[in-house]
Design an enzyme around this catalytic site. Structure first.
Site, PDB file in Angstrom:
ATOM      1  N   SER A 270      18.917 -40.038  -5.760  1.00  0.00           N
ATOM      2  CA  SER A 270      18.320 -39.321  -4.646  1.00  0.00           C
ATOM      3  C   SER A 270      18.139 -40.258  -3.447  1.00  0.00           C
ATOM      4  CB  SER A 270      16.994 -38.690  -5.094  1.00  0.00           C
ATOM      5  OG  SER A 270      16.569 -37.689  -4.195  1.00  0.00           O
TER       6      SER A 270
ATOM      7  N   ASP B 236      22.931 -28.355  -7.871  1.00  0.00           N
ATOM      8  CA  ASP B 236      21.825 -29.094  -7.258  1.00  0.00           C
ATOM      9  C   ASP B 236      21.526 -28.504  -5.890  1.00  0.00           C
ATOM     10  OD1 ASP B 236      20.004 -30.891  -6.241  1.00  0.00           O
ATOM     11  OD2 ASP B 236      21.260 -32.662  -6.509  1.00  0.00           O
TER      12      ASP B 236
ATOM     13  N   HIS C 266      18.408 -31.474  -9.913  1.00  0.00           N
ATOM     14  CA  HIS C 266      18.588 -32.693  -9.140  1.00  0.00           C
ATOM     15  C   HIS C 266      18.449 -33.954  -9.994  1.00  0.00           C
ATOM     16  CE1 HIS C 266      18.789 -34.922  -5.416  1.00  0.00           C
ATOM     17  NE2 HIS C 266      17.588 -35.464  -5.567  1.00  0.00           N
TER      18      HIS C 266
END
Length: 308
Positions: A87, A209, A243
């Site tokens: 991320s 995602d 995610h």
């Protein structure tokens, strides 16, 4: 800005596992036993992963996180590492690799995004109004927002223990810090950084995602290759949701990491028969991915470039 740093495992190579917003080093628990069998693994927590009494609102920038990553790797005497950034930590790794390329041999960017806000020529996943509403919710009731966000971020069908692990790290954040950090992430624009990435990289995105959809990965790959500084930029899509593939699809993520590391036999030992199919690079399309590049980057063929 980092805490609880440690190196586990054995091997000639060193991996650095770097978590993102709302996470902690615990998000790597499902992949760590496999990775530490043949590699040294540097684990740590960003300081936002625990409640703090001091105000840190003014200190959060991607560049400062990159400086802290460099300081951590220097402190732990790590260089030439395979960096796995999840991320927001993906772009942190990109910036750090530009500052100190000697520290990195390969970047694995898991669910990374240089910009989350949509614009006329770019699809980041969120409209401006969505981000403004999210930031308002985080500011007014962080706990309530996190209770709704965690199940969405981890995806349907996740193991309850994975949901509990992620919830625990989200709830440990100071709400003021959570809001300041969310502003840095969701209002930021790091797209220009991609032009200077020279370390070989593998972009890993999950098909379902919502936070960093595959179109973002295709944009990143195209822009990195178009700059012609980076010799290899492969993209791999995991067929899953959410995610956090390290929690929801750890086997698939490990298969990709083993290919990056050149550990094909390690995959076979663990019975991952379909890893090669999962880890084929996606070909660049004839159209430029959303982002307004002047021209599409050349296609990438062959195997994922492995770290030596």
């Amino acid at each position: 800005m980092y805490l609880n740093q440690k190196i586990v495992g054995h091997g000639k190579r060193t991996l650095v596992l770097s978590h993102g917003y709302g996470g902690s080093q615990a998000i790597w628990d499902m992949v760590l036993p496999h990775l530490s069998r043949r590699n040294k693994v540097l684990l740590f927590d960003w300081d936002f992963s625990s409640a703090m009494t001091e105000e840190h609102n003014s200190c959060y920038t991607f560049s400062r996180f990159a400086d802290e990553l460099v300081a951590l790797m220097d402190e732990m005497k790590v260089s030439g590492a395979v960096y796995v950034g999840h991320s927001m930590a993906g772009m942190v790794g990109c910036i750090a690799s530009i500052k100190r390329p000697d520290l990195f041999s390969h970047l694995v960017l898991v669910g990374a995004s240089p910009r989350y806000m949509n614009s006329e020529d770019y699809e980041g996943g969120f409209d401006k109004s969505d981000i403004e509403a999210m930031l308002a919710s985080i500011s007014s009731d962080f706990r309530g927002w996190a209770e709704g966000f965690v199940p969405l971020a981890i995806g349907s069908g996740a193991d309850p223990s994975a949901v509990e692990r992620l919830s625990r790290s989200f709830f440990a954040m100071d709400p003021r810090v959570a809001h300041a950090l969310a502003r840095m992430i969701f209002l930021g624009d790091q797209r220009a950084v991609l032009d200077d990435v020279a370390v070989p990289c593998t972009l890993v995105h999950v098909s379902g995602d919502f936070a960093a959809p595959p179109c973002v990965g295709r944009y990143m790959q195209a822009r990195i290759l178009a700059a012609r500084r980076c010799a290899a930029a492969a993209m791999v899509t995991i067929d899953s949701v959410g995610h956090f593939p390290q929690l929801v699809a750890p086997g698939e993520l490990l298969g990709i990491l083993d290919l990056v590391l050149g550990d094909d036999d390690a995959v076979a030992d663990d019975g991952e028969d379909d890893t090669a199919a999962l880890a084929e690079e996606e070909e660049m399309s004839d159209d430029v991915p959303s982002g307004g590049l002047a021209e599409a980057a050349p296609e990438v063929h062959g195997d994922i470039d492995v770290a030596s």
